[in-house]
Scaffold this motif. Structure first.
Motif, short mmCIF file in Angstrom:
data_model
loop_
_atom_site.label_atom_id
_atom_site.label_comp_id
_atom_site.label_asym_id
_atom_site.label_seq_id
_atom_site.Cartn_x
_atom_site.Cartn_y
_atom_site.Cartn_z
N THR A 25 0.84 -1.19 0.00
CA THR A 25 0.00 0.00 0.00
C THR A 25 0.87 1.24 0.00
OG1 THR A 25 -1.75 -1.16 1.20
CG2 THR A 25 -1.77 1.25 1.30
N HIS A 27 0.86 4.77 1.20
CA HIS A 27 0.17 5.67 2.13
C HIS A 27 0.63 7.10 1.85
CE1 HIS A 27 -1.18 2.30 4.67
NE2 HIS A 27 0.02 1.79 4.47
N LYS A 51 -4.89 3.71 10.36
CA LYS A 51 -4.20 2.97 9.29
C LYS A 51 -3.36 1.83 9.84
CE LYS A 51 -4.20 6.88 6.17
NZ LYS A 51 -5.47 7.27 6.70
N ASP A 57 5.05 -1.72 2.59
CA ASP A 57 4.26 -0.54 2.23
C ASP A 57 5.20 0.64 1.96
OD1 ASP A 57 1.96 -2.01 2.60
OD2 ASP A 57 1.32 -0.94 4.41
N THR A 135 -3.88 -5.01 3.38
CA THR A 135 -3.45 -3.79 4.05
C THR A 135 -4.47 -2.71 3.79
OG1 THR A 135 -2.20 -3.08 2.12
CG2 THR A 135 -0.99 -4.33 3.79
N GLY A 137 -5.75 0.72 2.47
CA GLY A 137 -5.34 1.58 1.38
C GLY A 137 -6.19 2.82 1.33
N SER A 157 -3.78 3.49 -5.52
CA SER A 157 -3.02 2.26 -5.45
C SER A 157 -3.90 1.03 -5.34
CB SER A 157 -2.02 2.30 -4.29
OG SER A 157 -2.71 2.43 -3.06
N SER A 158 -5.08 1.14 -4.69
CA SER A 158 -5.95 -0.02 -4.57
C SER A 158 -6.52 -0.39 -5.93
CB SER A 158 -7.06 0.23 -3.55
OG SER A 158 -7.84 1.33 -3.93
#
Length: 179
Positions: A25, A27, A51, A57, A135, A137, A157-158
């Motif tokens: 992910t 972030h 989160k 990540d 995770t 996202g 990103s997801s």
């Protein structure tokens, strides 16, 4: 037929491993606010509270080059807002991407002026990734990075992970039929 089954099994395993690798992910620290001196001192604490950060990540700090920086420091340096005990190298070119390579508590500050003392600091806990654990996202309501933050916003990103998963699954099926 045995050869087909073997290749199909290998394809499924390869897809599973590639999906795990693609599950990292990104972030975006502060979401649409970016990495800047916040209006209140607990902005980044509140941002991180909901989160989950996993090994693998990425933290993306969106800021204008040379107006801010990012430095990973020890817990003591984080609380004292000092760069005397750096854990890594300072980055003053935005946006900065930091790969979370190990589990544990991580502390990041801006070393410019009184930025850290005014709340431009981030503390997170990174957990080790179990085999392909999901995770957190960005949500559909996550705004893009602020303009002037060093570049145009990238894809969610997801969405990228979902697309990669579908394409890899289709690839495995096609390979299975060909062999």
């Amino acid at each position: 037929m045995a050869r087909f089954m073997s290749l199909a099994f290998v394809g499924v395993i390869a897809v599973a491993l590639l999906q795990c690798a693609a599950a990292a992910t990104d972030h975006v620290v502060g979401d649409g606010e970016g990495w800047k001196v916040p209006s209140t001192t607990n902005v980044y604490e509140n941002w991180a509270a909901g989160k989950t950060f996993m090994v693998g990540d990425i933290l993306t700090f969106n800021f204008v080059t040379n107006e801010h920086d990012v430095l990973e420091v020890t817990k003591e340096s984080y609380h004292a807002c000092t760069d005397s005990n750096p854990v890594g190298n300072k980055t003053n070119v935005g946006p900065a991407k930091i790969n979370l390579k190990s589990a544990g508590d991580k502390y990041y500050i801006c070393t410019i002026g009184r930025h850290c003392a005014n709340g431009q600091k981030l503390a997170i806990k990174v957990t080790s990734a179990d085999a392909c654990s999901p995770t957190s996202g960005p949500s559909a309501s996550t705004p893009p990075p602020p303009s002037g933050a060093g570049g145009a916003p990238g894809p969610d990103s997801s969405s990228s992970i979902s697309l990669a998963s579908v394409l890899l699954s289709m690839f495995a099926v096609v390979i299975g039929f060909l062999f």
